[in-house]
Design an enzyme around this catalytic site. Structure first.
Site, PDB file in Angstrom:
ATOM      1  CB  ALA A  30      83.655  50.697 -51.586  1.00 55.70           C
ATOM      2  CB  THR A  31      77.999  51.402 -50.259  1.00 54.87           C
ATOM      3  OG1 THR A  31      78.237  51.828 -51.791  1.00 54.87           O
ATOM      4  CG2 THR A  31      76.875  51.983 -49.782  1.00 54.87           C
ATOM      5  CB  CYS A  60      76.248  56.296 -57.926  1.00 58.69           C
ATOM      6  SG  CYS A  60      77.798  55.475 -57.736  1.00 58.69           S
ATOM      7  CB  THR A  66      77.570  33.273 -44.204  1.00 58.57           C
ATOM      8  OG1 THR A  66      76.514  32.584 -43.348  1.00 58.57           O
ATOM      9  CG2 THR A  66      78.422  32.107 -44.846  1.00 58.57           C
ATOM     10  CB  ALA A  85      86.501  42.968 -55.280  1.00 59.17           C
ATOM     11  CG  ASN A 131      83.697  58.921 -57.674  1.00 56.27           C
ATOM     12  OD1 ASN A 131      84.001  59.601 -56.722  1.00 56.27           O
ATOM     13  ND2 ASN A 131      82.419  59.045 -58.092  1.00 56.27           N
TER      14      ASN A 131
HETATM   15  N1  PLP Z   1      83.420  55.073 -53.196  1.00 55.26           N
HETATM   16  C1  PLP Z   1      83.933  55.490 -54.474  1.00 55.26           C
HETATM   17  C2  PLP Z   1      84.899  56.645 -54.376  1.00 55.26           C
HETATM   18  C3  PLP Z   1      83.257  54.905 -55.750  1.00 55.26           C
HETATM   19  O1  PLP Z   1      83.722  55.098 -56.740  1.00 55.26           O
HETATM   20  C4  PLP Z   1      82.404  53.844 -55.359  1.00 55.26           C
HETATM   21  C5  PLP Z   1      81.720  53.372 -56.681  1.00 55.26           C
HETATM   22  O2  PLP Z   1      80.792  53.687 -57.307  1.00 55.26           O
HETATM   23  C6  PLP Z   1      81.888  53.579 -54.166  1.00 55.26           C
HETATM   24  C7  PLP Z   1      82.379  54.242 -52.994  1.00 55.26           C
HETATM   25  C8  PLP Z   1      80.756  52.354 -53.706  1.00 55.26           C
HETATM   26  O3  PLP Z   1      81.397  51.069 -53.760  1.00 55.26           O
HETATM   27  P1  PLP Z   1      80.539  49.835 -53.988  1.00 55.26           P
HETATM   28  O4  PLP Z   1      80.101  49.625 -55.293  1.00 55.26           O
HETATM   29  O5  PLP Z   1      81.606  48.758 -53.795  1.00 55.26           O
HETATM   30  O6  PLP Z   1      79.398  49.824 -52.988  1.00 55.26           O
END
Ligand code: PLP
Length: 390
Positions: free
Chosen positions: A74-75, A329, A243, A203, A154
């Site tokens: 997601a980042t 994080c 890839t 995921a 989160n």
């Molecule tokens: N966005 C939210 C709301 C999250 O909770 C997180 C995970 O910590 C992320 C983004 C980042 O996701 P990823 O760990 O897949 O980069």
């Protein structure tokens, strides 16, 4: 028999479901082809598996498979959405609207946009963690190209008014991006009913593997265009070269399929466990829930303990119970959570707050054990505090 440690940090990451691992395994050893190898069966098998996973992920959010762009998580999806729209729509404007409680993957990307000469409005939130829709409408200017507001927070689980936000965005001709990481797979999310133009997914928050995610990119009404942020072989229709992580994508697909089929029953079961935990902890003197209890994910509670430091509580129990004070994080630093501060908590109360996020494999026994350990530790810390003060 209760097995320690108990894991109550599913918003940080979830364990991989055994069924997900099983689905992935053949794609490491037997079916190891490159999904872009068009001229032999190894490539075809890999490509077929990716196609199935794309359908599974799309189905989870009511999208068309062609609207799913696989990423490393997601980042990356947050970066691709924000930077991709900012670059692609530069001729229209340079203004992005977001909120103070967003994940750092969104807030720091917006900071980068400012360094590139963009303008960013960061909306405040109220004590419930919700944005104000009138403030959002007032912030939109002719130069606004994107509204980036997360689906579910989160740290608190608070759900933003997604349908109202998207309606405002539509009315003003502005694209709407949402970080759907914590909501997708946990509660019903439908990109069409919700009016979402772009959405980030990962995921590992839905019992799939780490290192794989996706960006949903709307293809119709309106057709969203993006500038790629990773150039190369033109994979993912040129939006994300590299890839494909075939085993990871297969696992993501299986995780999405499972999440959809188990959602109804998990929502009820987890809300029950969360409420049991929350109600028990609220019997303690001067504890309160951070964020709206009405607009919230069913499995999350973030509790402020007035008389203690969250870190002290965690040190008292963390060998036996995994939970989090603020976002994982940023929990390496002892800065108070930017989410709780934005909701108006003072630094001490933010430090004295803990997030509990049970998940698919949490049992009622684990919740009861947690209640007992947290209450005992809280009482010990309060006693220590008052002994120190006298
Ligand atoms: N966005 C939210 C709301 C999250 O909770 C997180 C995970 O910590 C992320 C983004 C980042 O996701 P990823 O760990 O897949 O980069």
């Amino acid at each position: 028999m209760l097995k320690l440690p108990v894991y109550l940090d599913n918003n940080a990451t979830t364990p991989c479901d055994d069924r997900v691992v099983e689905a992935m395994l053949p794609y490491f050893t037997r079916h190891y082809g490159n999904a872009a190898s068009r001229n032999h069966p190894f490539g075809w098998t890999a490509e077929e598996a990716v196609d199935i996973a794309r359908e599974q992920v799309a189905r989870l959010i009511g999208a068309d498979p062609k609207e799913i762009v696989f990423t490393s998580g997601a980042t990356e999806a947050d970066n691709l959405a924000i930077k991709g729209v900012f670059e692609m729509y530069a001729a229209k404007g340079n203004h992005i609207i977001t909120a103070a409680t967003e994940h750092k993957a969104v807030l720091d990307t917006c900071k980068h946009i400012e360094q590139l000469g963009g303008e960013v409005t960061i909306l405040p939130v109220d004590a419930d963690g919700l944005i104000n829709l009138e403030a959002l409408e007032a912030a939109i200017t002719p130069a606004t190209v994107l509204i980036a507001i997360m689906y579910a927070n989160n740290e608190t689980g608070v759900l933003q008014p997604i349908k109202q936000i998207s309606a405002l965005a539509r009315k003003q001709g502005v694209l709407f991006f949402t970080d759907g990481v914590q909501a997708a797979g946990k509660i019903p999310v439908d990109v069409n009913e919700d009016g979402i133009d772009l959405m980030a997914l990962t995921a590992h928050k839905m019992y799939g593997p780490k290192g794989v995610g996706a960006l949903y990119v709307r293809r119709k009404n309106p057709r969203v265009k993006l500038s790629a942020q990773i150039d190369g072989g033109g994979h993912e229709r040129g939006l994300r070269s590299g890839t494909l992580n075939v085993p990871g994508i297969v696992g993501f697909g299986k995780a999405a399929e499972l999440a959809l089929s188990l959602m109804k029953e998990e929502m009820v079961r987890l809300a029950h466990l969360r409420n049991r935990l929350e109600n028990a902890l609220l019997t303690l003197e001067q504890t309160s829930v951070n964020g709206s209890r009405a607009h919230r994910l069913p499995h999350v509670t973030n509790i402020a303990f007035k008389h203690i430091e969250g870190e002290a509580m965690i040190m008292g129990i963390n060998k036996d119970i995994a939970l989090s004070s603020g976002s994982a994080c940023t929990s390496a630093s002892l800065n108070p959570s930017h989410v709780l501060i934005a909701m108006g908590l003072d630094e001490t109360l933010a430090h004295g707050s803990l997030r509990f996020s049970p998940g698919r494999f949490t049992t009622p026994e684990e919740i009861d054990y947690t209640i007992e350990r947290v209450i005992n530790t809280f009482k010990k810390l309060v006693a220590l505090n008052s002994a120190w003060r006298t």
